[in-house]
Design an enzyme around this catalytic site. Structure first.
Site, short mmCIF file in Angstrom:
data_model
loop_
_atom_site.label_atom_id
_atom_site.label_comp_id
_atom_site.label_asym_id
_atom_site.label_seq_id
_atom_site.Cartn_x
_atom_site.Cartn_y
_atom_site.Cartn_z
N GLU A 165 -22.25 28.74 -18.64
CA GLU A 165 -23.70 28.64 -18.78
C GLU A 165 -24.26 29.76 -19.66
O GLU A 165 -25.09 29.53 -20.53
CB GLU A 165 -24.38 28.69 -17.41
N GLY B 101 15.57 20.57 -6.02
CA GLY B 101 16.41 19.41 -5.74
C GLY B 101 15.98 18.74 -4.45
O GLY B 101 14.93 19.06 -3.86
N ALA C 156 12.38 13.84 -11.11
CA ALA C 156 12.74 12.81 -12.09
C ALA C 156 13.96 12.06 -11.57
O ALA C 156 14.92 12.67 -11.10
CB ALA C 156 13.07 13.45 -13.44
N ASP D 113 22.30 24.83 -12.35
CA ASP D 113 21.78 24.60 -13.71
C ASP D 113 21.47 25.87 -14.49
O ASP D 113 21.35 25.80 -15.72
CB ASP D 113 20.50 23.75 -13.62
N SER E 27 12.36 19.90 2.44
CA SER E 27 11.81 21.01 3.21
C SER E 27 10.31 21.15 2.96
O SER E 27 9.53 21.38 3.88
CB SER E 27 12.54 22.30 2.86
#
Length: 369
Positions: free
Chosen positions: A57, A301, A161, A207, A307
């Site tokens: 504003e 995962g 995914a 990974d 969880s």
């Protein structure tokens, strides 16, 4: 009869779009956009960006100059009415001093320090105020801010995914890449608009991800690792890149020597009592909120996802579905754990939507708590 005409709706939509342009850049503040309008024409606009920058504003009114006198202003969030910093005086006072005639406000500010007080102050000074124009859209825009300011808990999005048959990896554990490049770009965008990304130690070990923003411009999130036994490898990429942006959630009985070693590198290690050999994520989320983290993207995962759902910390779901079939009784799924025994007890979503990214489909929705 509708209280607002087409011009009012269009101007408020522009204010919301202005605010949205700063998504991921205002935390812990809300996204706010404002338009100054005179005789049905936009004179100026403003939006709030980084913390301690001018409020929307104030910026729009400053740019309007003398034309602000008698003008109408459209803003997606109730103007603030308290001093947060010297650089940002209350927007209510700025509006009143500029002799603004009328203010359209999409939604009341849920911040207890405002929550209707700004509206009352404006009306008390003789400013006409209309509230509720595009309120639903305004609330959706600032869903993170609303959750955090009212509960002091971060807004949590669970992203996963999978294949058409609900697998996140093959029976050998291979998962690169199930989704296409467009979906991965979207995933990096989600990282860029959240304060933090959370993964389990299994993802780190398997990974060795960087968990940074790479497919677009954006700030890298804080990295939260759920590691109850503190087994994270010392040479993990997340520890090599920016250890000061890493938070590890571990058990009270984890190695003290390992904890000291990680803390010397700048890592924050938060210890919690274990419950059935796992960290109570509800307790952990409260602690993270207390440290100013307003939003978290879970990219874990099946075990971490299970969880997170079990401890009821998830607000929003983003599931990407790729047009492929993996198969295999033992191939991992997005949500592992013991599972649900009765359909009446399943996790259900509301306000679901579907979008396409390349050949992949994104299903988005909100958990019904």
């Amino acid at each position: 009869m509708n209280r607002w005409n087409e011009n009012d709706v269009n101007f408020m939509r522009q204010a919301i779009e202005l605010a949205s342009s700063q998504r991921g850049k205002t935390s812990p503040d809300p996204m706010v956009g404002a338009l100054v309008v005179v005789d049905g024409k936009k004179i100026s606009e403003g939006y709030h960006s980084r913390v301690r920058t001018p409020h929307a504003e104030a910026w729009a009114i400053k740019k309007a100059g003398k034309l602000a006198r008698g003008a109408t202003i459209y803003v997606n969030l109730e103007p603030c009415c308290f001093f947060k910093a010297k650089a940002n005086p209350p927007c209510t006072q700025t509006i009143i001093s500029a002799k603004i005639k009328k203010v359209f406000i999409a939604m009341v500010d849920p911040n207890p320090m405002v929550a209707g007080k700004g509206i009352a102050e404006l009306r008390g000074a003789g400013v006409a105020v209309e509230v509720g124009l595009l309120e639903k859209e305004a609330k959706a825009l600032n869903e993170v801010f609303i959750k955090f300011i009212t509960t002091n808990r971060p807004f949590v999005t669970l992203k996963s995914a999978m294949s058409l048959d609900g697998k996140i990896a093959t029976t050998t554990g291979e998962s690169f890449w199930i989704t296409g490049i467009e979906s991965r770009q979207r995933a990096h965008y989600l990282r860029s608009i959240n304060d933090a990304v959370m993964v389990g130690i299994g993802t780190i070990i398997k990974d060795d991800p960087e968990l940074t923003v790479r497919h677009l411009k954006g700030e890298d999130p804080i990295i939260i690792i759920v590691d109850s036994k503190l087994t994270i490898p010392k040479n993990s990429k997340v520890l090599s890149n920016s250890p000061e942006k890493v938070i590890i959630l571990t058990g009270k009985d984890a190695s003290r020597a390992k904890k000291r070693s990680l803390e010397k590198r700048g890592v924050q290690v938060l210890s919690f009592p274990l419950r059935s050999k796992e960290i109570n994520l509800d307790v952990a989320i409260k602690e993270l909120g207390g440290r100013g983290i307003t939003s978290i993207l879970i990219e874990g995962g099946g075990r971490l996802n299970a969880s997170a759902l079990k401890y009821d910390i998830v607000d929003k779901i983003n599931f990407f579905i790729a047009p492929m079939i993996i198969g295999g009784s033992f191939a991992l799924t997005p949500v592992e754990g013991a599972g649900i025994k009765k359909i009446s007890e399943v996790f259900k979503l509301k306000d679901t939507s579907v979008a396409r990214f390349g050949e992949d489909i994104l299903i988005e929705g909100y958990l019904i708590h």
